[in-house]
Design an enzyme around this catalytic site. Structure first.
Site, PDB file in Angstrom:
ATOM      1  N   HIS A  27      36.582  38.465  46.418  1.00  0.00           N
ATOM      2  CA  HIS A  27      35.390  37.566  44.819  1.00  0.00           C
ATOM      3  C   HIS A  27      35.849  37.098  44.049  1.00  0.00           C
ATOM      4  O   HIS A  27      34.968  36.162  43.598  1.00  0.00           O
ATOM      5  CB  HIS A  27      34.555  38.684  44.845  1.00  0.00           C
ATOM      6  CG  HIS A  27      34.678  39.455  43.852  1.00  0.00           C
ATOM      7  ND1 HIS A  27      35.222  41.041  44.396  1.00  0.00           N
ATOM      8  CD2 HIS A  27      35.124  40.191  42.219  1.00  0.00           C
ATOM      9  CE1 HIS A  27      35.630  41.897  43.330  1.00  0.00           C
ATOM     10  NE2 HIS A  27      35.459  40.933  41.914  1.00  0.00           N
ATOM     11  N   ASP A  35      36.853  43.246  51.002  1.00  0.00           N
ATOM     12  CA  ASP A  35      37.151  42.173  49.174  1.00  0.00           C
ATOM     13  C   ASP A  35      38.382  41.951  49.117  1.00  0.00           C
ATOM     14  O   ASP A  35      39.244  42.451  47.918  1.00  0.00           O
ATOM     15  CB  ASP A  35      36.144  43.271  48.518  1.00  0.00           C
ATOM     16  CG  ASP A  35      36.152  42.157  47.500  1.00  0.00           C
ATOM     17  OD1 ASP A  35      36.583  40.839  47.567  1.00  0.00           O
ATOM     18  OD2 ASP A  35      34.966  42.456  46.767  1.00  0.00           O
ATOM     19  N   GLY A  43      37.025  40.816  35.511  1.00  0.00           N
ATOM     20  CA  GLY A  43      38.141  39.990  35.210  1.00  0.00           C
ATOM     21  C   GLY A  43      39.305  41.677  35.664  1.00  0.00           C
ATOM     22  O   GLY A  43      40.769  40.989  35.629  1.00  0.00           O
ATOM     23  N   ASN A  44      38.890  42.908  35.297  1.00  0.00           N
ATOM     24  CA  ASN A  44      40.195  43.917  36.263  1.00  0.00           C
ATOM     25  C   ASN A  44      39.841  43.485  38.425  1.00  0.00           C
ATOM     26  O   ASN A  44      41.149  44.218  38.573  1.00  0.00           O
ATOM     27  CB  ASN A  44      39.297  45.533  36.135  1.00  0.00           C
ATOM     28  CG  ASN A  44      40.576  45.836  34.428  1.00  0.00           C
ATOM     29  OD1 ASN A  44      39.462  46.093  33.553  1.00  0.00           O
ATOM     30  ND2 ASN A  44      41.478  46.249  34.095  1.00  0.00           N
ATOM     31  N   SER A  45      39.358  42.864  38.591  1.00  0.00           N
ATOM     32  CA  SER A  45      39.123  42.981  39.959  1.00  0.00           C
ATOM     33  C   SER A  45      40.200  42.160  40.184  1.00  0.00           C
ATOM     34  O   SER A  45      40.881  41.146  39.900  1.00  0.00           O
ATOM     35  CB  SER A  45      38.110  41.976  40.335  1.00  0.00           C
ATOM     36  OG  SER A  45      36.263  42.571  40.226  1.00  0.00           O
ATOM     37  N   LEU A  96      30.032  48.672  66.604  1.00  0.00           N
ATOM     38  CA  LEU A  96      29.401  49.513  67.641  1.00  0.00           C
ATOM     39  C   LEU A  96      28.214  48.575  68.279  1.00  0.00           C
ATOM     40  O   LEU A  96      27.851  48.572  69.464  1.00  0.00           O
ATOM     41  CB  LEU A  96      29.576  50.730  67.047  1.00  0.00           C
ATOM     42  CG  LEU A  96      28.803  51.560  68.383  1.00  0.00           C
ATOM     43  CD1 LEU A  96      29.904  51.545  69.055  1.00  0.00           C
ATOM     44  CD2 LEU A  96      28.113  53.305  67.463  1.00  0.00           C
ATOM     45  N   GLY A  97      27.749  47.786  66.940  1.00  0.00           N
ATOM     46  CA  GLY A  97      26.517  47.261  67.421  1.00  0.00           C
ATOM     47  C   GLY A  97      24.903  47.961  67.113  1.00  0.00           C
ATOM     48  O   GLY A  97      24.342  47.942  66.965  1.00  0.00           O
TER      49      GLY A  97
END
Length: 415
Positions: free
Chosen positions: A134, A164, A247-249, A304-305
């Protein structure tokens, strides 16, 4: 008689507002700082009194400045060792479909752009950087700032929205790069020290300290899928009270030895700043997807659905089940792996305190001879041990009786 000086107080408030969803939004950033001048203390005119004989007091030496607090020494040494391997990631991405006047943070050109920023960590000397997807999603330009201020262009070479995680490659030239050491998130225990290094609100190289507050958290942060009418989840996330802010992401969450145990990803906050509940993708998840992201740019997850939930007393009562724990299927995706294997979703609903609850679906109590106590057990087993095309053996309870069902797993739909 006592003469008291009037207290003087000078307050300087500087407000700056910054940031965006793991990155900063155009030209805004937030910090409020208050500077207080220490007020003079009250003074008094003493009344003359007889002077007593002076007491003899031996002076106490102040602690030597060279004797550092052990924890302080640990933190400073850890920071100095790891800091050069943590980078700031800056991006420029287009703003589409919005009527926004051009302003600060927007690039000149035919379109309108915004700048954003996050954090990352160097994992090998060739310039491979791990960050959050992100942070770089939709970016037309990506640059990385090293600890010494050197700015280098970078390319996104791998993306995995369901952890992510994104992988960058720095164009480093002949610059020698320092790397982080990857730890083992499976060995974590609640209460262990946790430290985050990153760039909250753009303040590069910030260290925050806390503990591992929780383990095994599941967050719906994966990609949205129309086919399953929802968003995929990331299991086994690490919860920490080390401050995680915008901003740490993409930056590292470290243990007390300076090893990376997670990638800082999200915070749970109603104010837009850290409330002491932050989340990191476990480093073992990163190590699992990283080879594919570097080699092919993507990672293929087994599917698996089904959608479902933990078995609750309302299910057991409505379905007359003698099953203490399990995962009940709410819905089966048409023509998905579970549907082709004959698994069954809920057939009716009951109401409890204004909530409609599906009942009648199969209750999964085991997968590949492992007990299933809650729905997360299914997700964790699939993500950790299976790939598309593999088979799983399920034990389900249907109409009060156990059945064994074999399912050939598919690949998670991309949309």
């Amino acid at each position: 008689m006592t003469a008291v000086r009037r207290r003087a107080r000078l307050v300087l408030i500087l407000t700056i507002v910054i940031a965006a969803s793991g990155c900063s939004l155009p030209g805004w950033a937030g910090i409020t700082r208050e500077l207080l001048l220490e007020p003079p203390r009250a003074t008094a005119t003493p009344i003359p009194t007889p002077t007593p004989a002076p007491a003899v007091v031996s002076p106490t030496e102040a602690p030597s400045a060279s004797v550092a607090d052990p924890e302080e020494a640990l933190l400073t040494a850890l920071y100095e060792r790891v800091r050069p391997a943590v980078v700031s990631v800056q991006v420029v991405r287009p703003i589409e479909g919005l009527l926004i006047p051009r302003g600060e943070g927007q690039e000149e050109g035919d379109g309108i752009f915004q700048r954003g920023q996050g954090s990352g960590m160097i994992i090998d000397p060739d310039g491979t950087v791990v960050t959050n997807i992100h942070v770089v999603e939709g970016a037309q330009r990506v640059e990385v700032t090293l600890w010494d201020g050197t700015i280098l262009p970078a390319e996104v070479i791998g993306r995995d929205p369901d952890s992510d995680i994104a992988v960058l490659r720095i164009e480093r030239g002949d610059i020698a790069l320092q790397t982080v050491e990857l730890g083992d998130s499976d060995a974590l225990r609640v209460g262990q020290r946790a430290l985050a290094i990153g760039n909250p609100f753009g303040w590069q190289g910030t260290l925050t300290v806390g503990i591992v507050s929780g383990l095994g958290r599941t967050l719906q942060l994966g990609h949205m899928s129309e086919r399953v009418s929802g968003r995929f989840s990331i299991p086994e996330m690490i919860q920490t009270d080390a401050a995680i802010n915008f901003g740490n992401s993409g930056g590292p969450l470290l243990d007390a030895q300076g090893r990376v145990i997670g990638v800082n990803t999200a915070m749970n906050s109603t104010s837009g700043v850290s409330g002491g509940v932050g989340f990191a993708v476990p480093i073992n998840t990163v190590k699992r997807v990283l080879p594919d992201l570097i080699a092919t740019g993507t990672y293929r997850y087994p599917w698996l659905g089904i959608t479902g939930t933990d078995l609750r007393p309302v299910h057991r009562e409505a379905m007359a089940l003698d099953v203490p724990r399990g995962a009940i299927i709410d819905a089966v995706t048409p023509n998905g792996p579970a549907d082709r294997a004959g698994l069954r979703g809920s057939t009716e609903t009951v109401e409890q305190f204004g909530e409609r609850i599906g009942i009648g679906g199969d209750v999964i109590v085991a997968i590949d001879d492992r007990p299933v106590r809650q729905f997360d057990d299914l997700l964790i087993h699939l993500v950790r041990t299976k790939r598309p095309g593999d088979t799983v053996q399920l034990i389900v309870v249907r109409d009060g009786a156990e059945q064994e069902v074999t399912v050939t797993l598919g690949e998670r739909p991309s949309n």
